[in-house]
Design an enzyme around this catalytic site. Structure first.
Site, mmCIF file in Angstrom:
data_model
loop_
_atom_site.group_PDB
_atom_site.id
_atom_site.type_symbol
_atom_site.label_atom_id
_atom_site.label_comp_id
_atom_site.label_asym_id
_atom_site.label_seq_id
_atom_site.Cartn_x
_atom_site.Cartn_y
_atom_site.Cartn_z
ATOM 1 C CD GLN A 204 102.140 -37.150 -19.304
ATOM 2 O OE1 GLN A 204 101.570 -37.956 -19.079
ATOM 3 N NE2 GLN A 204 103.237 -37.142 -20.335
ATOM 4 C CG HIS A 241 94.938 -39.310 -19.475
ATOM 5 N ND1 HIS A 241 93.646 -39.656 -20.070
ATOM 6 C CD2 HIS A 241 95.216 -40.579 -18.693
ATOM 7 C CE1 HIS A 241 93.368 -40.801 -19.659
ATOM 8 N NE2 HIS A 241 94.155 -41.387 -18.919
ATOM 9 C CG LEU A 242 100.987 -42.352 -17.397
ATOM 10 C CD1 LEU A 242 102.301 -41.235 -17.511
ATOM 11 C CD2 LEU A 242 101.093 -43.297 -16.376
ATOM 12 C CG HIS A 243 100.256 -38.940 -23.105
ATOM 13 N ND1 HIS A 243 99.983 -37.763 -22.104
ATOM 14 C CD2 HIS A 243 100.999 -38.219 -23.969
ATOM 15 C CE1 HIS A 243 100.238 -36.503 -22.367
ATOM 16 N NE2 HIS A 243 100.955 -36.719 -23.795
ATOM 17 C CG PHE A 244 105.402 -43.438 -22.222
ATOM 18 C CD1 PHE A 244 106.611 -42.957 -21.871
ATOM 19 C CD2 PHE A 244 104.566 -43.802 -21.218
ATOM 20 C CE1 PHE A 244 106.876 -43.219 -20.413
ATOM 21 C CE2 PHE A 244 104.611 -44.225 -19.900
ATOM 22 C CZ PHE A 244 105.891 -43.751 -19.647
#
Length: 444
Positions: A204, A241-244
């Protein structure tokens, strides 16, 4: 000293498990139709290929394209329509459309929602709040473990420069597709997750490519009531964990109505302003010769905050034309025992949506007693002090200058004196809004 807080983690997928269960599970195939190597061979998902563009149409909240009709209505059919399909299929933990919601009477217009189902039946988990950048840990829950039925579609740039939609397209493992999936614990109607390059298992942290993708999603939706948000670690992101996040709510957010004061204009015409008379101090980015210019300025500022271990939240508003950057500190205060028991008892985690004025409340008593004063009291604990905010701004502007070569200052220079607290609604070019100030440090 390592700072930690305990909070109930949000369940975003029906396949989310406690870490102990995940660690104990065998790795020879899960049978859950997930997005890992055990289930992904031969899998297909819808693919929406958006047209890359240089500029957002200034007169309409839509892409500045020709008169060509897109092959599918991106927001109404693909996001909201498919979201409703998953609701009919019973994939959500509760019916968010049944949650009570009201605009709080008073001069600020904060929005309160009673969502008693979002934190039930989960035990508090320890989260580290003093490190914004942490390495990805595949043993913990991540979005490759969601079921394919929770994924709405793949979201990629078109290769031929035109919008394309494929109802069933192979998952290109080599090129790590970006996907849009439901949040099974929704805050509002149409609540989804944008997960850039999902198979790369990025932690993230914002990078230029991923942030531009989020802007394209806002632009493609073309509706000012569909907003995207981002929470860093330390600012109430609980999944590394990369998220929008994104959802649809047809009412102006209080932060969108807040007056602003221009600080500077970059050489590529990106305008940076400061929020005024709002309980959380923050910056507003808009303009630019191109979408890339606007995206780069914001992502460079986010990267600066990450590298300096400053937690922050981002709101992408007005179809990608206005972006709010909000450094914050509630979790650090919480870990240091500096938040009042009264606020802690509400169990409200002031992340991007709460900071923007959409207060998700978990207790009936808090909802019934919701007021502008109570919302203000909570958000005031989130904000950096004026002195700390000035220091952070200096770091941000240095980082942007390094990426820009130069900054062209306008007559409206950085505000040196603290903004006077007042509780009046002030007119601005983007609707109307609130007032206030207060202090803060770090969060998670």
């Amino acid at each position: 000293m390592m700072l930690r807080i305990k909070r109930v983690p949000t369940v975003v997928s029906n396949h989310q498990k406690d870490e102990t269960e995940e660690t104990a599970r065998r790795s020879d195939g899960c049978g859950k139709n997930c997005l890992r190597s055990c289930c992904i061979p031969g899998a297909k998902l819808p693919l929406y290929a958006f047209k890359k563009l240089d500029k957002i149409d200034g007169d309409k909240d839509v892409l500045a394209t020709e008169d060509n009709e897109p092959p599918v209505a991106f927001l109404d059919s693909l996001i909201l329509g498919e979201w409703e399909d998953r609701m009919q299929r019973g994939l959500f933990r509760y019916d968010v459309t049944a949650c009570e919601t009201k605009v709080i009477p008073g001069e600020y217009g904060f929005i309160a929602q009673l969502n008693e189902g979002r934190h039930l039946k989960k035990r508090p988990t320890e989260f580290r709040v003093d490190k914004v950048l942490q390495p990805f840990d595949g043993n913990k829950f991540n979005f490759t473990k969601v079921g394919q039925e929770e994924v709405l579609f793949q979201f990629e740039a078109s290769e031929d420069g035109e919008v394309q939609f494929y109802p069933s397209a192979p998952i290109d493992v080599e090129n790590a597709p970006s996907v849009v999936a439901i949040n099974v614990s929704p805050i509002e109607y149409g609540h989804v997750l944008l997960i850039p390059r999902i198979l790369e298992c990025l932690p993230q942290r914002i990078d230029r490519e991923s942030f531009l993708l989020a802007l394209y999603m806002a632009v493609e939706a073309g509706n000012p009531y569909f907003r995207l948000g981002y929470n860093s670690l330390g600012a109430f992101a609980t999944i590394n964990h990369l998220h929008f996040q994104a959802y649809y709510l047809a009412v102006p957010f209080p932060i969108e109505k807040a007056p602003t004061k221009k600080i500077t204009t970059l050489k590529d015409e990106v305008i940076i302003s400061e929020l005024l008379n709002y309980p959380v101090r923050g910056l507003v980015f808009e303009g630019g010769y191109s979408l890339q210019d606007l995206s780069d300025a914001v992502s460079d500022a986010c990267i600066c905050l990450q590298e300096n271990n400053i937690p922050y939240n981002v709101l992408i508003s007005d179809c990608g034309k206005r972006i709010f950057l909000l450094p914050q500190c509630y979790a650090e205060k919480q870990a240091l025992g500096e938040v009042s028991p009264e606020l802690l008892d509400t169990q409200v985690n002031p992340a991007v949506w709460e900071i923007s004025g959409h207060m998700v409340l978990k207790r009936r008593e808090d909802y019934d007693e919701a007021s502008d004063e109570n919302a203000w009291r909570l958000l005031a604990e989130v904000s950096l002090s004026d002195e700390r905010f000035r220091e952070v701004n200096e770091l941000i502007f240095k980082a942007i200058v390094n990426g820009e070569d130069s900054i062209e200052n306008t007559a409206d220079t950085v505000v040196k004196e603290p903004i006077e607290e007042k509780k009046t609604i002030t007119k601005s070019s983007h609707r109307t809004m609130v007032a206030g100030t207060q202090e803060c440090l770090v969060q998670q």
